[in-house]
Scaffold this motif. Structure first.
Motif, short mmCIF file in Angstrom:
data_model
loop_
_atom_site.label_atom_id
_atom_site.label_comp_id
_atom_site.label_asym_id
_atom_site.label_seq_id
_atom_site.Cartn_x
_atom_site.Cartn_y
_atom_site.Cartn_z
N PRO A 85 0.78 -1.24 0.00
CA PRO A 85 0.00 0.00 0.00
C PRO A 85 0.82 1.29 0.00
CG PRO A 85 -0.03 -1.03 2.18
CD PRO A 85 0.76 -1.93 1.30
N ASP A 86 2.11 1.21 0.32
CA ASP A 86 2.87 2.45 0.50
C ASP A 86 4.23 2.37 -0.22
OD1 ASP A 86 4.36 4.57 1.37
OD2 ASP A 86 3.85 4.34 3.49
N SER A 87 4.35 3.14 -1.31
CA SER A 87 5.58 3.07 -2.11
C SER A 87 6.81 3.56 -1.35
CB SER A 87 5.42 3.89 -3.39
OG SER A 87 5.18 5.23 -3.06
N VAL A 88 6.60 4.50 -0.43
CA VAL A 88 7.76 5.04 0.31
C VAL A 88 8.32 3.95 1.23
CG1 VAL A 88 8.52 6.80 1.95
CG2 VAL A 88 6.92 7.41 0.12
N GLU A 89 7.43 3.25 1.89
CA GLU A 89 7.87 2.15 2.76
C GLU A 89 8.49 1.02 1.92
OE1 GLU A 89 5.94 -1.04 5.72
OE2 GLU A 89 4.80 0.84 5.51
N HIS A 90 7.88 0.77 0.77
CA HIS A 90 8.36 -0.27 -0.13
C HIS A 90 9.80 0.01 -0.58
CE1 HIS A 90 8.40 -2.26 -4.23
NE2 HIS A 90 8.15 -3.27 -3.43
N ALA A 91 10.10 1.32 -0.75
CA ALA A 91 11.44 1.71 -1.19
C ALA A 91 12.50 1.40 -0.14
CB ALA A 91 11.46 3.20 -1.54
N THR A 92 12.07 1.22 1.10
CA THR A 92 13.05 0.91 2.15
C THR A 92 13.38 -0.59 2.20
OG1 THR A 92 11.40 0.53 3.86
CG2 THR A 92 12.20 2.81 3.59
N MET A 93 12.65 -1.38 1.43
CA MET A 93 12.90 -2.84 1.48
C MET A 93 13.21 -3.46 0.11
SD MET A 93 9.10 -4.25 2.31
CE MET A 93 8.49 -3.02 3.45
N THR A 94 13.49 -2.56 -0.88
CA THR A 94 13.82 -3.04 -2.23
C THR A 94 14.96 -2.20 -2.80
OG1 THR A 94 12.12 -1.56 -3.12
CG2 THR A 94 11.49 -3.86 -2.83
N PRO A 95 15.74 -2.76 -3.76
CA PRO A 95 16.82 -1.96 -4.35
C PRO A 95 16.32 -0.92 -5.35
CG PRO A 95 16.73 -4.12 -5.37
CD PRO A 95 15.68 -4.13 -4.28
N ASN A 96 17.08 0.16 -5.49
CA ASN A 96 16.75 1.23 -6.43
C ASN A 96 17.35 0.89 -7.81
OD1 ASN A 96 17.23 3.65 -7.96
ND2 ASN A 96 16.71 4.80 -6.12
N VAL A 97 16.52 0.95 -8.85
CA VAL A 97 17.00 0.57 -10.18
C VAL A 97 16.97 1.73 -11.19
CG1 VAL A 97 16.58 -1.92 -10.04
CG2 VAL A 97 14.70 -0.41 -10.68
N ASN A 98 17.13 2.93 -10.68
CA ASN A 98 17.13 4.10 -11.59
C ASN A 98 18.21 3.97 -12.68
OD1 ASN A 98 15.15 6.04 -10.60
ND2 ASN A 98 16.35 5.93 -8.75
N ASP A 99 19.43 3.62 -12.26
CA ASP A 99 20.54 3.59 -13.22
C ASP A 99 20.33 2.54 -14.30
OD1 ASP A 99 21.59 5.52 -11.68
OD2 ASP A 99 23.08 4.24 -10.67
N GLU A 100 19.89 1.37 -13.88
CA GLU A 100 19.68 0.28 -14.84
C GLU A 100 18.58 0.65 -15.84
OE1 GLU A 100 19.95 -0.01 -11.63
OE2 GLU A 100 21.69 -1.29 -11.35
N THR A 101 17.54 1.30 -15.35
CA THR A 101 16.44 1.69 -16.23
C THR A 101 16.90 2.77 -17.20
OG1 THR A 101 14.97 1.28 -14.38
CG2 THR A 101 14.00 2.39 -16.26
N ALA A 102 17.70 3.72 -16.70
CA ALA A 102 18.18 4.82 -17.55
C ALA A 102 18.98 4.28 -18.74
CB ALA A 102 19.02 5.78 -16.73
N GLU A 103 19.71 3.22 -18.51
CA GLU A 103 20.53 2.62 -19.58
C GLU A 103 19.72 2.16 -20.78
OE1 GLU A 103 23.84 0.26 -17.10
OE2 GLU A 103 22.80 -0.85 -18.68
N THR A 104 18.47 1.78 -20.53
CA THR A 104 17.66 1.22 -21.61
C THR A 104 17.39 2.26 -22.71
OG1 THR A 104 15.56 1.76 -20.56
CG2 THR A 104 16.48 -0.41 -20.08
N ILE A 105 17.44 3.54 -22.33
CA ILE A 105 17.19 4.62 -23.29
C ILE A 105 18.16 4.51 -24.47
CG2 ILE A 105 17.07 7.16 -23.58
CD1 ILE A 105 15.04 6.19 -21.55
N GLU A 106 19.39 4.05 -24.17
CA GLU A 106 20.43 3.99 -25.20
C GLU A 106 20.10 3.03 -26.35
OE1 GLU A 106 24.17 2.95 -23.46
OE2 GLU A 106 23.83 4.37 -21.82
N TYR A 107 19.31 2.00 -26.07
CA TYR A 107 19.07 1.04 -27.15
C TYR A 107 17.59 0.83 -27.48
CZ TYR A 107 18.41 -2.15 -23.19
OH TYR A 107 17.99 -2.73 -22.02
N VAL A 108 16.70 1.38 -26.67
CA VAL A 108 15.28 1.20 -26.97
C VAL A 108 14.86 2.10 -28.13
CG1 VAL A 108 13.02 1.86 -26.06
CG2 VAL A 108 14.45 0.28 -24.79
N HIS A 109 15.41 3.31 -28.17
CA HIS A 109 15.01 4.27 -29.20
C HIS A 109 15.90 4.19 -30.45
CE1 HIS A 109 12.22 5.68 -26.33
NE2 HIS A 109 13.16 6.02 -25.48
#
Ligand code: SF4
Ligand code: SF4
Ligand code: ZN
Length: 274
Positions: A189-213
């Motif tokens: 129910p709470d994304s902020v709490e969820h963020a404290t128990m899962t890894p952050n994948v901003n960098d990995e997601t950002a990489e996809t821009i290089e080959y998706v487009h």
């Protein structure tokens, strides 16, 4: 420069198998390789995070509720799924098409606005994509599950080829989830709490821009529009009139057996962009 890989070299995917026995249909510098590498990075990040912190994502065992979610995936992710469907029987593939095409009819009747938006094709128009994403957020769940959810076992029928969102939903978070409190699903129910128990994948997601487009010769990019899985099946069916496991670009595996550079060129020519 095109990287060479001998058939007896270890496969780029890190499986430890020889290239010839593993992903030998995939060019070592193709978009598909980049996609597989992103998938592996996600897997490793999730595994390492869980080992080092002991935090296990709150997903309920056997839960498949988010397979009913309304979401979109990119063309390369869908083609990777198609690659797996090529190993299936003709009948099984045809059945999946039928399910997906029925779902298109359901959307057309239940949510004509969503359907109209999907049917609008304006290359590189960011506003259409934003509109599509907003609709996903508003709708939340469809009245039907993903066509790739096995109706008997209630499990993903393309698990090894499933798209990024299915690999990360519930088990990772993005920076935005840390600041905006939203419900992820009925069990989270709470994304902020969820963020404290899962890894952050901003960098990995950002990489996809290089080959998706698609990249134009002048260095600029053409944004590739993502679509819901059921709608990708319609796009593929409309292009060929066949309910077959096939690749997108004029039935050529442009994302698999060509380098990213060649694939860009081929695709751009195909769309009469150069
Ligand atoms: S994210 Fe939520 S709906 Fe999806 S599997 Fe996890 S608990 Fe279930
Ligand atoms: S691809 Fe698999 S995991 Fe993802 S929504 Fe479809 S059935 Fe579920
Ligand atoms: Zn491999």
């Amino acid at each position: 420069m095109v990287k060479t890989i001998s058939r007896n070299d270890p496969c780029f995917c890190g499986s430890g198998k020889k290239y010839k026995k593993c992903h030998s249909d995939i060019h070592p510098e193709s978009r598909a390789v980049r996609l597989i590498q992103t998938y592996r990075k996600y897997e490793r990040k999730i595994e390492d995070y869980q080992k080092s912190t002991g935090n296990i994502p709150p997903c309920q065992k056997g839960c498949y509720n988010c397979c009913y979610d309304d979401f979109s995936i990119t063309e390369i992710e869908f083609e990777f799924i198609m690659r797996e469907l090529k190993t299936w029987s003709k009948d099984r593939v045809e059945k999946i098409y039928d399910t997906a095409l029925d779902q298109c009819e359901t959307i057309k009747n239940e949510r004509p606005d969503t359907w109209r938006n999907l049917e609008i094709y304006t290359p590189n128009d960011g506003t259409i994509i934003v509109e599509q994403m907003k609709k996903h957020m508003t709708v939340g769940r469809n009245s039907f599950p993903c066509p790739l959810l096995d109706p008997e076992t209630k499990s993903c029928s393309v698990y090894d080829s499933r798209p990024l969102i299915c690999r990360s939903f519930g088990s990772t978070h993005h920076r935005i989830n840390q600041s905006t409190r939203v419900e992820i699903c009925e069990y989270i129910p709470d994304s902020v709490e969820h963020a404290t128990m899962t890894p952050n994948v901003n960098d990995e997601t950002a990489e996809t821009i290089e080959y998706v487009h698609l990249r134009l010769p002048d260095g600029s990019t053409i944004q590739q529009r993502p679509y819901p899985i059921y709608y990708w099946f319609k796009i593929f069916f409309d292009r060929t009139g066949k309910k077959e496991a096939q690749y997108n670009h004029y039935d050529s595996s442009v994302n698999f057996n060509q380098s990213l550079e060649q694939a860009n060129l081929y695709t751009l020519k195909g769309f009469n962009l150069i």
